[in-house]
Design a protein around this motif. Structure first.
Motif, short mmCIF file in Angstrom:
data_model
loop_
_atom_site.label_atom_id
_atom_site.label_comp_id
_atom_site.label_asym_id
_atom_site.label_seq_id
_atom_site.Cartn_x
_atom_site.Cartn_y
_atom_site.Cartn_z
N ARG A 1 0.74 6.77 4.71
CA ARG A 1 0.76 6.55 3.26
C ARG A 1 1.73 5.42 2.86
O ARG A 1 2.71 5.65 2.16
CB ARG A 1 1.08 7.84 2.52
CG ARG A 1 0.05 8.91 2.77
CD ARG A 1 0.34 10.19 2.06
NE ARG A 1 1.75 10.53 2.23
CZ ARG A 1 2.41 11.37 1.46
NH1 ARG A 1 1.81 11.97 0.48
NH2 ARG A 1 3.69 11.62 1.67
N SER B 1 -5.47 -4.20 2.84
CA SER B 1 -6.57 -4.95 2.22
C SER B 1 -7.91 -4.51 2.80
O SER B 1 -7.97 -3.76 3.78
CB SER B 1 -6.39 -6.45 2.46
OG SER B 1 -6.67 -6.77 3.80
N HIS C 1 -0.10 -5.76 3.34
CA HIS C 1 0.56 -6.63 2.36
C HIS C 1 1.76 -5.91 1.83
O HIS C 1 1.66 -4.73 1.48
CB HIS C 1 -0.41 -6.98 1.21
CG HIS C 1 -1.58 -7.78 1.66
ND1 HIS C 1 -1.49 -9.13 1.89
CD2 HIS C 1 -2.84 -7.42 1.98
CE1 HIS C 1 -2.67 -9.56 2.31
NE2 HIS C 1 -3.50 -8.54 2.37
N THR D 1 0.37 -2.18 0.96
CA THR D 1 -1.05 -1.87 0.76
C THR D 1 -1.87 -2.42 1.92
O THR D 1 -1.43 -3.31 2.66
CB THR D 1 -1.57 -2.48 -0.55
OG1 THR D 1 -1.38 -3.90 -0.51
CG2 THR D 1 -0.86 -1.89 -1.75
N GLU E 1 1.63 3.14 0.73
CA GLU E 1 1.77 2.83 -0.70
C GLU E 1 3.03 3.45 -1.29
O GLU E 1 3.53 2.99 -2.32
CB GLU E 1 0.52 3.28 -1.47
CG GLU E 1 0.27 4.78 -1.49
CD GLU E 1 -0.41 5.32 -0.25
OE1 GLU E 1 -0.58 6.55 -0.18
OE2 GLU E 1 -0.77 4.54 0.65
#
Length: 52
Positions: free
Chosen positions: A12, A21, A27, A19, A14
């Protein structure tokens, strides 16, 4: 790279602003993902050649 989606689901990313893609790239670009496991029969060494 498609397996990276499985790792992202487990970790996880985030939660820390990373993130994944549609092309399975992380990213920001400097991000790295890994699952590291210990094996009880593993032998560890250092760059000097001695075992610990």
């Amino acid at each position: 790279l498609a397996d990276r989606a499985k790792i992202a689901e487990l970790l996880r990313p985030e939660r820390i602003g990373v993130t994944l893609s549609e092309e399975f790239q992380l990213h920001p670009e400097q991000s790295t993902d890994a699952i590291v496991l210990h094996h009880p029969e593993a032998t560890y060494f250092n760059a000097g050649g001695g075992r610990s």
